[in-house]
Design a protein around this motif. Sequence first.
Motif, PDB file in Angstrom:
ATOM      1  N   ARG A 106      -9.511   4.111   1.442  1.00  0.00           N
ATOM      2  CA  ARG A 106      -9.625   4.370   2.886  1.00  0.00           C
ATOM      3  C   ARG A 106      -8.348   3.975   3.627  1.00  0.00           C
ATOM      4  O   ARG A 106      -7.878   4.689   4.507  1.00  0.00           O
ATOM      5  CB  ARG A 106     -10.831   3.615   3.432  1.00  0.00           C
ATOM      6  CG  ARG A 106     -11.127   3.895   4.869  1.00  0.00           C
ATOM      7  CD  ARG A 106     -12.417   3.226   5.270  1.00  0.00           C
ATOM      8  NE  ARG A 106     -12.581   3.290   6.707  1.00  0.00           N
ATOM      9  CZ  ARG A 106     -13.538   2.716   7.371  1.00  0.00           C
ATOM     10  NH1 ARG A 106     -14.454   2.034   6.719  1.00  0.00           N
ATOM     11  NH2 ARG A 106     -13.608   2.805   8.671  1.00  0.00           N
ATOM     12  N   HIS A 107      -7.796   2.821   3.276  1.00  0.00           N
ATOM     13  CA  HIS A 107      -6.535   2.376   3.891  1.00  0.00           C
ATOM     14  C   HIS A 107      -5.406   3.356   3.573  1.00  0.00           C
ATOM     15  O   HIS A 107      -4.607   3.696   4.454  1.00  0.00           O
ATOM     16  CB  HIS A 107      -6.137   0.983   3.387  1.00  0.00           C
ATOM     17  CG  HIS A 107      -7.050  -0.108   3.811  1.00  0.00           C
ATOM     18  ND1 HIS A 107      -7.540  -1.026   2.930  1.00  0.00           N
ATOM     19  CD2 HIS A 107      -7.561  -0.430   5.024  1.00  0.00           C
ATOM     20  CE1 HIS A 107      -8.314  -1.879   3.572  1.00  0.00           C
ATOM     21  NE2 HIS A 107      -8.354  -1.537   4.848  1.00  0.00           N
ATOM     22  N   LEU A 108      -5.335   3.768   2.311  1.00  0.00           N
ATOM     23  CA  LEU A 108      -4.279   4.701   1.910  1.00  0.00           C
ATOM     24  C   LEU A 108      -4.393   6.022   2.661  1.00  0.00           C
ATOM     25  O   LEU A 108      -3.380   6.601   3.066  1.00  0.00           O
ATOM     26  CB  LEU A 108      -4.316   4.939   0.393  1.00  0.00           C
ATOM     27  CG  LEU A 108      -3.826   3.765  -0.450  1.00  0.00           C
ATOM     28  CD1 LEU A 108      -4.167   4.004  -1.921  1.00  0.00           C
ATOM     29  CD2 LEU A 108      -2.336   3.553  -0.271  1.00  0.00           C
ATOM     30  N   ASP A 109      -5.620   6.480   2.857  1.00  0.00           N
ATOM     31  CA  ASP A 109      -5.799   7.729   3.584  1.00  0.00           C
ATOM     32  C   ASP A 109      -5.376   7.568   5.049  1.00  0.00           C
ATOM     33  O   ASP A 109      -4.784   8.475   5.634  1.00  0.00           O
ATOM     34  CB  ASP A 109      -7.245   8.212   3.494  1.00  0.00           C
ATOM     35  CG  ASP A 109      -7.371   9.659   3.928  1.00  0.00           C
ATOM     36  OD1 ASP A 109      -6.576  10.497   3.457  1.00  0.00           O
ATOM     37  OD2 ASP A 109      -8.254   9.938   4.769  1.00  0.00           O
ATOM     38  N   ALA A 110      -5.655   6.403   5.632  1.00  0.00           N
ATOM     39  CA  ALA A 110      -5.221   6.152   7.018  1.00  0.00           C
ATOM     40  C   ALA A 110      -3.695   6.137   7.096  1.00  0.00           C
ATOM     41  O   ALA A 110      -3.108   6.711   8.027  1.00  0.00           O
ATOM     42  CB  ALA A 110      -5.796   4.830   7.516  1.00  0.00           C
ATOM     43  N   LEU A 111      -3.041   5.522   6.128  1.00  0.00           N
ATOM     44  CA  LEU A 111      -1.574   5.516   6.095  1.00  0.00           C
ATOM     45  C   LEU A 111      -1.022   6.927   5.915  1.00  0.00           C
ATOM     46  O   LEU A 111      -0.007   7.292   6.512  1.00  0.00           O
ATOM     47  CB  LEU A 111      -1.064   4.597   4.983  1.00  0.00           C
ATOM     48  CG  LEU A 111      -1.224   3.107   5.228  1.00  0.00           C
ATOM     49  CD1 LEU A 111      -0.909   2.318   3.964  1.00  0.00           C
ATOM     50  CD2 LEU A 111      -0.333   2.661   6.379  1.00  0.00           C
ATOM     51  N   ARG A 112      -1.693   7.721   5.091  1.00  0.00           N
ATOM     52  CA  ARG A 112      -1.286   9.117   4.903  1.00  0.00           C
ATOM     53  C   ARG A 112      -1.337   9.846   6.235  1.00  0.00           C
ATOM     54  O   ARG A 112      -0.404  10.573   6.594  1.00  0.00           O
ATOM     55  CB  ARG A 112      -2.186   9.826   3.893  1.00  0.00           C
ATOM     56  CG  ARG A 112      -1.835  11.306   3.726  1.00  0.00           C
ATOM     57  CD  ARG A 112      -2.963  12.081   3.071  1.00  0.00           C
ATOM     58  NE  ARG A 112      -4.241  11.972   3.739  1.00  0.00           N
ATOM     59  CZ  ARG A 112      -4.630  12.717   4.800  1.00  0.00           C
ATOM     60  NH1 ARG A 112      -3.821  13.611   5.314  1.00  0.00           N
ATOM     61  NH2 ARG A 112      -5.829  12.562   5.316  1.00  0.00           N
ATOM     62  N   GLY A 113      -2.404   9.643   6.993  1.00  0.00           N
ATOM     63  CA  GLY A 113      -2.531  10.292   8.293  1.00  0.00           C
ATOM     64  C   GLY A 113      -1.427   9.875   9.251  1.00  0.00           C
ATOM     65  O   GLY A 113      -0.841  10.718   9.944  1.00  0.00           O
ATOM     66  N   LEU A 114      -1.120   8.595   9.286  1.00  0.00           N
ATOM     67  CA  LEU A 114      -0.028   8.114  10.140  1.00  0.00           C
ATOM     68  C   LEU A 114       1.317   8.717   9.709  1.00  0.00           C
ATOM     69  O   LEU A 114       2.128   9.113  10.538  1.00  0.00           O
ATOM     70  CB  LEU A 114       0.057   6.586  10.084  1.00  0.00           C
ATOM     71  CG  LEU A 114      -1.051   5.825  10.787  1.00  0.00           C
ATOM     72  CD1 LEU A 114      -0.968   4.338  10.468  1.00  0.00           C
ATOM     73  CD2 LEU A 114      -0.980   6.059  12.288  1.00  0.00           C
TER      74      LEU A 114
ATOM     75  N   LEU B   5       7.155   6.662   3.991  1.00  0.00           N
ATOM     76  CA  LEU B   5       6.229   5.575   3.698  1.00  0.00           C
ATOM     77  C   LEU B   5       6.546   5.051   2.310  1.00  0.00           C
ATOM     78  O   LEU B   5       6.600   5.824   1.349  1.00  0.00           O
ATOM     79  CB  LEU B   5       4.777   6.068   3.758  1.00  0.00           C
ATOM     80  CG  LEU B   5       3.692   5.069   3.376  1.00  0.00           C
ATOM     81  CD1 LEU B   5       3.670   3.885   4.345  1.00  0.00           C
ATOM     82  CD2 LEU B   5       2.332   5.758   3.355  1.00  0.00           C
ATOM     83  N   ALA B   6       6.761   3.757   2.223  1.00  0.00           N
ATOM     84  CA  ALA B   6       7.011   3.122   0.929  1.00  0.00           C
ATOM     85  C   ALA B   6       5.862   2.169   0.640  1.00  0.00           C
ATOM     86  O   ALA B   6       5.561   1.287   1.444  1.00  0.00           O
ATOM     87  CB  ALA B   6       8.332   2.358   0.958  1.00  0.00           C
ATOM     88  N   LEU B   7       5.220   2.377  -0.483  1.00  0.00           N
ATOM     89  CA  LEU B   7       4.154   1.487  -0.938  1.00  0.00           C
ATOM     90  C   LEU B   7       4.744   0.613  -2.040  1.00  0.00           C
ATOM     91  O   LEU B   7       5.169   1.120  -3.073  1.00  0.00           O
ATOM     92  CB  LEU B   7       2.969   2.285  -1.476  1.00  0.00           C
ATOM     93  CG  LEU B   7       2.312   3.240  -0.485  1.00  0.00           C
ATOM     94  CD1 LEU B   7       1.247   4.077  -1.184  1.00  0.00           C
ATOM     95  CD2 LEU B   7       1.708   2.474   0.677  1.00  0.00           C
ATOM     96  N   VAL B   8       4.754  -0.678  -1.815  1.00  0.00           N
ATOM     97  CA  VAL B   8       5.349  -1.618  -2.757  1.00  0.00           C
ATOM     98  C   VAL B   8       4.251  -2.538  -3.247  1.00  0.00           C
ATOM     99  O   VAL B   8       3.543  -3.150  -2.443  1.00  0.00           O
ATOM    100  CB  VAL B   8       6.462  -2.449  -2.079  1.00  0.00           C
ATOM    101  CG1 VAL B   8       7.091  -3.417  -3.068  1.00  0.00           C
ATOM    102  CG2 VAL B   8       7.505  -1.535  -1.457  1.00  0.00           C
ATOM    103  N   GLY B   9       4.096  -2.611  -4.554  1.00  0.00           N
ATOM    104  CA  GLY B   9       3.052  -3.476  -5.079  1.00  0.00           C
ATOM    105  C   GLY B   9       2.999  -3.459  -6.585  1.00  0.00           C
ATOM    106  O   GLY B   9       3.825  -2.836  -7.256  1.00  0.00           O
ATOM    107  N   ALA B  10       2.006  -4.133  -7.100  1.00  0.00           N
ATOM    108  CA  ALA B  10       1.809  -4.230  -8.540  1.00  0.00           C
ATOM    109  C   ALA B  10       1.377  -2.884  -9.118  1.00  0.00           C
ATOM    110  O   ALA B  10       0.901  -1.995  -8.398  1.00  0.00           O
ATOM    111  CB  ALA B  10       0.765  -5.301  -8.854  1.00  0.00           C
ATOM    112  N   GLU B  11       1.519  -2.768 -10.397  1.00  0.00           N
ATOM    113  CA  GLU B  11       1.199  -1.528 -11.107  1.00  0.00           C
ATOM    114  C   GLU B  11      -0.250  -1.101 -10.894  1.00  0.00           C
ATOM    115  O   GLU B  11      -0.577   0.080 -10.986  1.00  0.00           O
ATOM    116  CB  GLU B  11       1.478  -1.722 -12.598  1.00  0.00           C
ATOM    117  CG  GLU B  11       1.376  -0.488 -13.438  1.00  0.00           C
ATOM    118  CD  GLU B  11       2.434   0.566 -13.096  1.00  0.00           C
ATOM    119  OE1 GLU B  11       2.141   1.753 -13.303  1.00  0.00           O
ATOM    120  OE2 GLU B  11       3.518   0.206 -12.629  1.00  0.00           O
ATOM    121  N   THR B  12      -1.132  -2.023 -10.554  1.00  0.00           N
ATOM    122  CA  THR B  12      -2.549  -1.691 -10.371  1.00  0.00           C
ATOM    123  C   THR B  12      -2.787  -0.736  -9.202  1.00  0.00           C
ATOM    124  O   THR B  12      -3.875  -0.171  -9.098  1.00  0.00           O
ATOM    125  CB  THR B  12      -3.396  -2.967 -10.164  1.00  0.00           C
ATOM    126  OG1 THR B  12      -2.867  -3.703  -9.054  1.00  0.00           O
ATOM    127  CG2 THR B  12      -3.385  -3.836 -11.415  1.00  0.00           C
TER     128      THR B  12
END
Length: 128
Positions: A11-19, A27-34
């Motif tokens: 849900r959060h990712l979809d909201a970021l996609r909309g923004l 948009l850069a998503l930085v995080g662990a491989e999971t």
Amino acid sequence: MVDEAQYLTARHLDALRGLRDLSGAGLALVGAETITMTLARCPQVTGRIGVRVGLAGPPQADVDILVEQVLGRAPSGRETRHLTEAAAGPGGLHALRRLLARAWMIARAEARGTITEPDIEAAAGDGS
């Protein structure tokens, strides 16, 4: 840029996609491989991924710059081994920062304004 993106829900990712779509900004998503598990459930997001970069750990040059700035000098071989191990392990640069902070506290407890090799060795052996 969103750090710790592995904790985002679909849900959060979809909201970021909309923004991102509305703004036209990157948009850069930085995080662990999971994060790939969450992304797999978001085809609207994965279809917009331009570049995916996987890093096994921080580049040695980044570690060297950080360490030299904190120490005010180039580290010795033994110090480099401890510091590189911290940076390559879980937490990466955050773990390195914690090790350097512990070494600084040890130095300050002895009323010194600089970190020495024994301080780093003691901080590395602390394990916390």
